[in-house]
Design a protein around this motif. Sequence first.
Motif, PDB file in Angstrom:
ATOM      1  N   VAL A 108     -53.791  42.051  52.679  1.00 25.52           N
ATOM      2  CA  VAL A 108     -53.209  41.565  51.419  1.00 25.52           C
ATOM      3  C   VAL A 108     -53.596  40.099  51.241  1.00 25.52           C
ATOM      4  N   LEU A 119     -43.136  43.093  49.974  1.00 26.53           N
ATOM      5  CA  LEU A 119     -43.348  42.915  51.411  1.00 26.53           C
ATOM      6  C   LEU A 119     -43.456  44.275  52.114  1.00 26.53           C
ATOM      7  N   GLU A 125     -51.238  46.876  55.463  1.00 27.30           N
ATOM      8  CA  GLU A 125     -51.760  46.262  56.686  1.00 27.30           C
ATOM      9  C   GLU A 125     -51.755  47.243  57.866  1.00 27.30           C
ATOM     10  N   ILE A 174     -50.965  42.726  45.849  1.00 30.19           N
ATOM     11  CA  ILE A 174     -49.739  43.487  45.589  1.00 30.19           C
ATOM     12  C   ILE A 174     -49.171  42.962  44.272  1.00 30.19           C
ATOM     13  N   PHE A 186     -50.241  37.961  46.093  1.00 28.75           N
ATOM     14  CA  PHE A 186     -49.222  38.680  45.326  1.00 28.75           C
ATOM     15  C   PHE A 186     -49.353  38.242  43.879  1.00 28.75           C
ATOM     16  N   SER A 192     -44.593  47.031  50.770  1.00 25.32           N
ATOM     17  CA  SER A 192     -45.924  47.546  50.430  1.00 25.32           C
ATOM     18  C   SER A 192     -46.996  46.862  51.271  1.00 25.32           C
ATOM     19  N   THR A 193     -46.826  45.572  51.503  1.00 24.48           N
ATOM     20  CA  THR A 193     -47.776  44.801  52.318  1.00 24.48           C
ATOM     21  C   THR A 193     -47.885  45.393  53.720  1.00 24.48           C
ATOM     22  N   LYS A 194     -46.731  45.717  54.287  1.00 26.94           N
ATOM     23  CA  LYS A 194     -46.718  46.266  55.652  1.00 26.94           C
ATOM     24  C   LYS A 194     -47.465  47.594  55.707  1.00 26.94           C
TER      25      LYS A 194
END
Length: 203
Positions: free
Chosen positions: A137, A124, A131, A112, A140, A126-128
């Motif tokens: 991920v 965070l 996933e 990310i 970063f 975007s991470t969710k």
Amino acid sequence: MANLEKIYKKFGAYLQGHFLLSSGKHSKFYLQSAKILENPYLAGKLCERLFKIIAKNKIKFDSICSPALGGILAGYELARVSSKRFIFTERVDGVMTLRRGFSVKENEKFIICEDIITTGGSALESTKIIENLGGKVVAFAALANRGFCAVSNLKTQRKKEAKLPSNIPLFTLGNFDFEIYEASDCPLCKEGTKAIKPGSRGN
Ligand code: ZN
């Protein structure tokens, strides 16, 4: 290449004044990365340097994802220099979403990438999304960290405002740890100037 602070100053991306941050707090300094990223050659050079740090840390990844809008140019350049795929997430009615036909494969490894990591809230989110779609991920990355999150390659400490998970590394080219003030207790306000929102009035 000169250190990141010198580059930000040289390109007018290191602003001094009295700023109202998106958190509602006030600051004497603001980083306007658009002034860096308006120079594609420079953006490419900085992302080459960032990619070298990521490679040196033996991070294997398939793709890069950035939260719109700020992260897109840095993420795209990082994807270009590393010959990876690039996608972005964006807010629709305030909710981070993946649109435009972008997809995520099962176990696809992502970095990310942002221009600046502040608390890491958007990264965070975007991470969710990645996933939830079956991706992973692995790191970063950002041109700079604003002093809140722990930068793996610079060994900076995590502060209480940091939102990035501490088990995933963050790589950046620099760390800017500016003092910030509560609006009710801001020395600049006490001097009688008014805080302005960065991006407005020509800055
Ligand atoms: Zn103020």
